[in-house]
Enzyme design. Structure first.
Site, mmCIF file in Angstrom:
data_model
loop_
_atom_site.group_PDB
_atom_site.id
_atom_site.type_symbol
_atom_site.label_atom_id
_atom_site.label_comp_id
_atom_site.label_asym_id
_atom_site.label_seq_id
_atom_site.Cartn_x
_atom_site.Cartn_y
_atom_site.Cartn_z
ATOM 1 C CG ASP A 253 35.373 44.594 37.145
ATOM 2 O OD1 ASP A 253 34.625 43.813 36.479
ATOM 3 O OD2 ASP A 253 35.226 44.914 38.227
ATOM 4 C CG ASP B 78 33.527 41.638 41.724
ATOM 5 O OD1 ASP B 78 34.088 42.547 41.486
ATOM 6 O OD2 ASP B 78 33.449 40.733 40.767
HETATM 7 C C1 DX5 Z 1 30.734 43.993 38.289
HETATM 8 C C2 DX5 Z 1 31.622 43.520 38.787
HETATM 9 C C3 DX5 Z 1 32.584 42.478 38.101
HETATM 10 C C4 DX5 Z 1 31.613 41.282 37.491
HETATM 11 C C5 DX5 Z 1 32.154 41.463 36.004
HETATM 12 O O1 DX5 Z 1 29.989 44.508 39.282
HETATM 13 O O2 DX5 Z 1 32.751 44.388 39.612
HETATM 14 O O3 DX5 Z 1 33.893 42.319 38.750
HETATM 15 O O4 DX5 Z 1 31.899 40.423 38.259
HETATM 16 O O5 DX5 Z 1 31.373 40.250 35.706
HETATM 17 P P1 DX5 Z 1 31.168 40.160 33.941
HETATM 18 O O6 DX5 Z 1 32.514 39.962 33.315
HETATM 19 O O7 DX5 Z 1 30.148 39.088 33.770
HETATM 20 O O8 DX5 Z 1 30.693 41.309 33.262
HETATM 21 ZN ZN ZN Z 2 34.920 43.815 40.065
#
Ligand code: DX5
Ligand code: ZN
Length: 220
Positions: free
Chosen positions: A176, A36
């Site tokens: 995601d 990310d």
């Molecule tokens: C959100 C990101 C995600 C995040 C997901 O801003 O794009 O990839 O890391 O994290 P979880 O699975 O904890 O919601």
């Molecule tokens: Zn992401």
């Protein structure tokens, strides 16, 4: 048979142990590593750039699925491709020339991904679905790991699955945000086949391997 993808997001990893945590994901059967990238402008957080992608590239053989939450992502596509990204996913909200940007990503030899925030309607990506190798539906407002899954996004997954099937596209439909063993079956039934998960892997109480196995079991 559908090939389901589990893509742990290193946003929730312990960065002092990044290589060993990525190795744990790989040996537990993760398919991709999700990175990310945030710029503090498009989203209210800052994370990593090509330097860390290049370090991840040396830490694993798995494909690196790079999610660009940055303004003007076209300025950095070469840098991320050279760093070893396997796929580059851009937000339609940041790309006035999304058609050109997706073609640019493909020309760099990367999987071209397009994504949209929870508040952005599906019609925004409709004209470029045929150019996408991956469509990512954000199931939280991007910026932070550990947020709750937004059930309002389920209808968008269903709709995009219908449109992809309608044009005969074999693009991955990825989700995601807030994906864990309780929410995964819901998004899978809606048509998703690639699952990003940060906290449910790296902060899973019994460890990374058990977290990935729990997700694999939820896929069924
Ligand atoms: C959100 C990101 C995600 C995040 C997901 O801003 O794009 O990839 O890391 O994290 P979880 O699975 O904890 O919601
Ligand atoms: Zn992401």
């Amino acid at each position: 048979m559908t090939n389901y993808i589990i893509a742990p997001s290193i946003l929730s990893a312990d960065f002092t142990q990044l290589a060993s945590q990525i190795a744990a994901c790989e040996s537990a059967g993760a398919d991709w590593i999700h990175v990310d990238v945030m710029d503090g402008h498009f989203v209210p957080n800052m994370t990593v750039g090509p330097l860390i992608v290049e370090a991840c590239r040396r830490a694993t053989k798995l494909p690196l699925d790079v999610h660009l939450m940055i303004e003007k992502p076209e300025r950095y596509l070469e840098a991320f491709a050279e760093a070893g990204a396997s796929g580059l996913t851009v937000h339609v909200e940041t790309c006035p020339h999304i058609h050109r940007t997706l073609e640019h990503i493909r020309s760099l030899g990367c999987r071209a991904g397009v994504t949209l925030n929870p508040g952005t309607p599906v019609v925004m990506i409709d004209p470029v679905l045929h150019l996408a190798d991956l469509v990512l539906v954000l199931t939280v407002n991007p910026g932070f790991g550990g947020q709750a899954f937004l059930s309002e996004t389920i209808g968008k997954i269903t709709e995009i699955r219908r449109r992809l099937d309608g044009i005969g596209s074999e693009a991955y439909l990825e989700v995601d945000g807030g994906i864990a063993s309780n929410t995964l079956p819901i998004v899978k039934n809606a048509g998703a086949n690639a699952f990003v998960s940060g906290s449910a892997v790296f902060k899973y109480p019994r460890g990374i391997q058990a977290g990935i196995w729990a997700l694999r079991e939820a896929i069924g």
